[in-house]
Design a protein around this motif. Structure first.
Motif: not given
Length: 119
Positions: A16-35
């Motif tokens: 098993s492995l667990r991937l992470s991904c963080a959004a940063s910066g001048s964000i108002f809203r994060v809509s869809a996310m995916g891999w």
């Protein structure tokens, strides 16, 4: 705005492995996310997708083995990968549709993280 992924590595088949991904910066809203993933010599393919409202889709090849989730407070998406197979070996990219604070929106991609499944 940027996406930074982490968590890849080398694992034996069945592991098993667990991937992470963080959004940063001048964000108002994060809509869809995916891999997505791209194996050598192959096109990039969708692995899992989670909409802003929470609906989820998986590629048939990972259903029952991978789980996508998100933490909206942290603007972070995760991919829990279990029962890994050699054919899961690829570079994994996170993706997010982000509305910036200036109300401009765009698709953003992480830098990619290598997942290698091998004995």
């Amino acid at each position: 705005v940027q996406l930074v992924g982490s968590g890849g590595g080398l694992v034996q088949p069945g592991g098993s492995l667990r991937l992470s991904c963080a959004a940063s910066g001048s964000i108002f809203r994060v809509s869809a996310m995916g891999w997505y993933r791209q194996a050598p010599g192959k096109q990039r393919e969708l692995v899992a997708h989670i909409a802003g409202g929470g609906s989820i889709n998986y590629a048939d090849s990972v259903k029952g083995r991978f789980t996508i989730s998100r933490d909206n407070a942290k603007n972070t998406v995760y991919l829990q990968m279990n029962s890994l197979k050699p054919e899961d070996t690829a570079v994994y990219f996170c993706n997010a549709y982000i509305v910036r604070k200036d109300y401009l929106s765009n698709d953003y991609w992480g830098q990619g993280t290598q997942v290698t499944v091998s004995s």
